[in-house]
Motif scaffolding. Structure first.
Motif, PDB file in Angstrom:
ATOM      1  N   LEU A 104     -31.323  23.413  -5.641  1.00 44.54           N
ATOM      2  CA  LEU A 104     -31.123  23.444  -4.191  1.00 44.54           C
ATOM      3  C   LEU A 104     -32.362  22.971  -3.438  1.00 44.54           C
ATOM      4  O   LEU A 104     -32.246  22.382  -2.355  1.00 44.54           O
ATOM      5  CB  LEU A 104     -30.755  24.863  -3.749  1.00 44.54           C
ATOM      6  CG  LEU A 104     -29.307  25.298  -3.983  1.00 44.54           C
ATOM      7  CD1 LEU A 104     -29.119  26.749  -3.588  1.00 44.54           C
ATOM      8  CD2 LEU A 104     -28.332  24.406  -3.224  1.00 44.54           C
ATOM      9  N   HIS A 118     -30.704  17.963  -0.030  1.00 43.83           N
ATOM     10  CA  HIS A 118     -30.251  18.496   1.247  1.00 43.83           C
ATOM     11  C   HIS A 118     -28.938  19.227   0.957  1.00 43.83           C
ATOM     12  O   HIS A 118     -27.856  18.657   1.056  1.00 43.83           O
ATOM     13  CB  HIS A 118     -30.032  17.350   2.244  1.00 43.83           C
ATOM     14  CG  HIS A 118     -29.596  17.805   3.596  1.00 43.83           C
ATOM     15  ND1 HIS A 118     -30.485  18.037   4.615  1.00 43.83           N
ATOM     16  CD2 HIS A 118     -28.367  18.103   4.093  1.00 43.83           C
ATOM     17  CE1 HIS A 118     -29.822  18.436   5.688  1.00 43.83           C
ATOM     18  NE2 HIS A 118     -28.536  18.480   5.398  1.00 43.83           N
ATOM     19  N   THR A 159     -26.732  23.247   0.853  1.00 48.66           N
ATOM     20  CA  THR A 159     -26.626  24.647   1.257  1.00 48.66           C
ATOM     21  C   THR A 159     -25.864  25.475   0.232  1.00 48.66           C
ATOM     22  O   THR A 159     -25.973  26.698   0.227  1.00 48.66           O
ATOM     23  CB  THR A 159     -25.910  24.758   2.621  1.00 48.66           C
ATOM     24  OG1 THR A 159     -24.673  24.015   2.564  1.00 48.66           O
ATOM     25  CG2 THR A 159     -26.778  24.196   3.728  1.00 48.66           C
ATOM     26  N   ASN A 160     -25.070  24.815  -0.603  1.00 47.74           N
ATOM     27  CA  ASN A 160     -24.268  25.527  -1.598  1.00 47.74           C
ATOM     28  C   ASN A 160     -24.398  24.843  -2.962  1.00 47.74           C
ATOM     29  O   ASN A 160     -24.619  23.631  -3.042  1.00 47.74           O
ATOM     30  CB  ASN A 160     -22.782  25.554  -1.207  1.00 47.74           C
ATOM     31  CG  ASN A 160     -22.553  26.059   0.194  1.00 47.74           C
ATOM     32  OD1 ASN A 160     -23.041  27.116   0.566  1.00 47.74           O
ATOM     33  ND2 ASN A 160     -21.809  25.298   0.989  1.00 47.74           N
ATOM     34  N   GLY A 173     -24.690  30.376  -1.813  1.00 45.93           N
ATOM     35  CA  GLY A 173     -24.037  29.933  -0.597  1.00 45.93           C
ATOM     36  C   GLY A 173     -23.439  31.124   0.115  1.00 45.93           C
ATOM     37  O   GLY A 173     -23.749  32.280  -0.166  1.00 45.93           O
ATOM     38  N   THR A 174     -22.539  30.861   1.048  1.00 42.32           N
ATOM     39  CA  THR A 174     -21.901  31.922   1.805  1.00 42.32           C
ATOM     40  C   THR A 174     -21.059  32.788   0.891  1.00 42.32           C
ATOM     41  O   THR A 174     -20.263  32.286   0.108  1.00 42.32           O
ATOM     42  CB  THR A 174     -21.012  31.324   2.911  1.00 42.32           C
ATOM     43  OG1 THR A 174     -21.789  30.423   3.687  1.00 42.32           O
ATOM     44  CG2 THR A 174     -20.467  32.422   3.802  1.00 42.32           C
ATOM     45  N   ASN A 234     -16.471  28.533   1.203  1.00 43.20           N
ATOM     46  CA  ASN A 234     -17.642  27.905   1.811  1.00 43.20           C
ATOM     47  C   ASN A 234     -17.250  26.655   2.586  1.00 43.20           C
ATOM     48  O   ASN A 234     -16.378  25.901   2.155  1.00 43.20           O
ATOM     49  CB  ASN A 234     -18.662  27.529   0.738  1.00 43.20           C
ATOM     50  CG  ASN A 234     -19.363  28.741   0.170  1.00 43.20           C
ATOM     51  OD1 ASN A 234     -19.585  29.718   0.868  1.00 43.20           O
ATOM     52  ND2 ASN A 234     -19.697  28.689  -1.108  1.00 43.20           N
ATOM     53  N   SER A 279     -23.238  20.308   0.890  1.00 43.84           N
ATOM     54  CA  SER A 279     -23.866  20.564   2.175  1.00 43.84           C
ATOM     55  C   SER A 279     -22.795  20.938   3.189  1.00 43.84           C
ATOM     56  O   SER A 279     -21.716  20.335   3.219  1.00 43.84           O
ATOM     57  CB  SER A 279     -24.634  19.325   2.655  1.00 43.84           C
ATOM     58  OG  SER A 279     -25.081  19.502   3.984  1.00 43.84           O
ATOM     59  N   GLU A 280     -23.104  21.944   4.013  1.00 39.18           N
ATOM     60  CA  GLU A 280     -22.154  22.325   5.057  1.00 39.18           C
ATOM     61  C   GLU A 280     -22.105  21.284   6.173  1.00 39.18           C
ATOM     62  O   GLU A 280     -21.069  21.123   6.819  1.00 39.18           O
ATOM     63  CB  GLU A 280     -22.546  23.689   5.637  1.00 39.18           C
ATOM     64  CG  GLU A 280     -22.408  24.834   4.632  1.00 39.18           C
ATOM     65  CD  GLU A 280     -22.784  26.172   5.240  1.00 39.18           C
ATOM     66  OE1 GLU A 280     -23.246  26.180   6.409  1.00 39.18           O
ATOM     67  OE2 GLU A 280     -22.617  27.197   4.559  1.00 39.18           O
ATOM     68  N   GLU A 281     -23.205  20.598   6.386  1.00 38.22           N
ATOM     69  CA  GLU A 281     -23.265  19.534   7.387  1.00 38.22           C
ATOM     70  C   GLU A 281     -23.077  18.182   6.697  1.00 38.22           C
ATOM     71  O   GLU A 281     -23.465  18.014   5.545  1.00 38.22           O
ATOM     72  CB  GLU A 281     -24.602  19.553   8.122  1.00 38.22           C
ATOM     73  CG  GLU A 281     -24.890  20.856   8.856  1.00 38.22           C
ATOM     74  CD  GLU A 281     -23.908  21.106   9.976  1.00 38.22           C
ATOM     75  OE1 GLU A 281     -23.406  20.104  10.541  1.00 38.22           O
ATOM     76  OE2 GLU A 281     -23.640  22.279  10.290  1.00 38.22           O
TER      77      GLU A 281
END
Length: 321
Positions: free
Chosen positions: A129, A133, A135-136, A156-157, A198, A222-224
């Motif tokens: 990670l 770039h 997030t998960n 992640g979430t 997620n 990536s969330e974005e």
């Protein structure tokens, strides 16, 4: 914006001698100006109306003022700017590959000290990670009796309800079947994408190999929205190769350890049974000896018969009668 500094370019040892030679060859006054109209080199003044642009990737980074011969110097400086950019790009690429090798070495070194599959997977995720770039991340293995992916580590979430995914579903299922790593920078455009708990906008997925088979997949997302490059995918694939090898060894070690523990428990049980049988045999032997002593020394006649009432045994006291 251009990253080429014209003044620094002119001061380089492989550029300045050529520039001086060209100025001597041209023989007419000229001057080199940067994009902000600051004179860097030469003696020409504003009396020279002709200005020849020094360009880089379509942008004007400076000018050479003077007669038509100044156009030669402008062309050379444009060429030198392009070569300088290529040199810098090669340097950046070399440094990037060096950093990747260092990261791979560090990850490999950390993975080699553990023989627990869950610990290896979680370590691989935390190390990976930080390189992208992302997030998960998750590591999923096959082999579930119901044909489901088994998530052995994830970050992640956190979700109250975990996503249940068949090993032939989603992008992960496709990578598992083809054995080819994939980058999907817009997961919404992929009809095979399965939405989980997620939020995921961009995804990289690499296969985890064990010899000639694929044992699972390594997901980084990536969330974005993010544009993962082919170099990112190559690095993730290299990490996945090391993780797959480490997990193979760890799972084999765990299987051997479990089998060894099972054999140890069975051995303890067998020893207990043998001890009990010896105890029972000794008790039976003592009982038989006690019975035989009573049988042989009894004053009364003691005998036994079979199912046909044939005497099979009779005590010695019969002789007295």
């Amino acid at each position: 914006m251009s990253t080429i500094n014209l003044e620094k370019l002119l001061s380089q040892r492989d550029v300045l001698p050529v520039v001086n030679t060209l100025i001597t060859f041209i023989k007419t006054p000229l001057a080199v100006w940067d994009a902000n109209s600051h004179r860097i080199l030469g003696t020409a003044d504003d009396a020279y109306e002709k200005q020849h642009p020094i360009t880089f990737e379509g942008d004007v980074i400076g000018w050479v003022s003077g007669d038509d011969g100044a156009a030669v110097l402008a062309s050379f400086l444009s060429f030198a700017a392009m070569k300088e950019h290529e040199k810098k790009a090669l340097t950046r690429e070399t440094l990037g590959k060096y950093r990747d090798l260092v990261h791979l070495y560090e990850i490999s070194e950390k993975l080699s000290v553990s023989f627990a599959s869950a610990e290896i997977a979680q370590l691989a995720i935390s190390e990976t990670l930080s390189l992208f770039h992302a997030t998960n991340a998750s590591i999923m293995l096959t082999g579930d009796e119901q044909g489901l992916f088994q998530v052995i580590a994830a970050s992640g979430t956190k979700n109250a309800q975990k996503t249940i995914l068949q090993s032939d579903q989603g992008i992960a299922g496709r990578v598992l079947q083809t054995g080819n790593a994939e980058v999907v920078n817009d997961v919404s455009s992929d009809p095979q994408f399965v939405k989980g708990g997620n939020n995921i906008a961009s995804l990289m997925c690499a296969p985890l190999r064990t010899k000639d088979t694929v044992m699972g997949v390594f997901n980084v997302s990536s969330e974005e929205p993010h544009s993962y490059s082919s170099e990112d995918l190559k690095l993730l694939s290299s990490i996945a190769t090391q993780v797959g090898s480490a997990l193979t060894n760890a799972l084999l070690y765990e299987e051997l350890h479990n089998n060894s523990e099972e054999l140890r428990q069975k051995n303890i049980q067998l020893q207990s049974e043998i001890t009990e049988r010896i105890r029972s045999a000794n008790a039976l032997k003592k009982s038989e000896e006690k019975y035989r002593l009573h049988f042989d020394n009894a004053m009364d006649v003691i005998y036994s018969v079979n199912s046909n009432f044939v005497i099979t045994r009779i005590s010695p006291s019969i002789e007295k009668f």
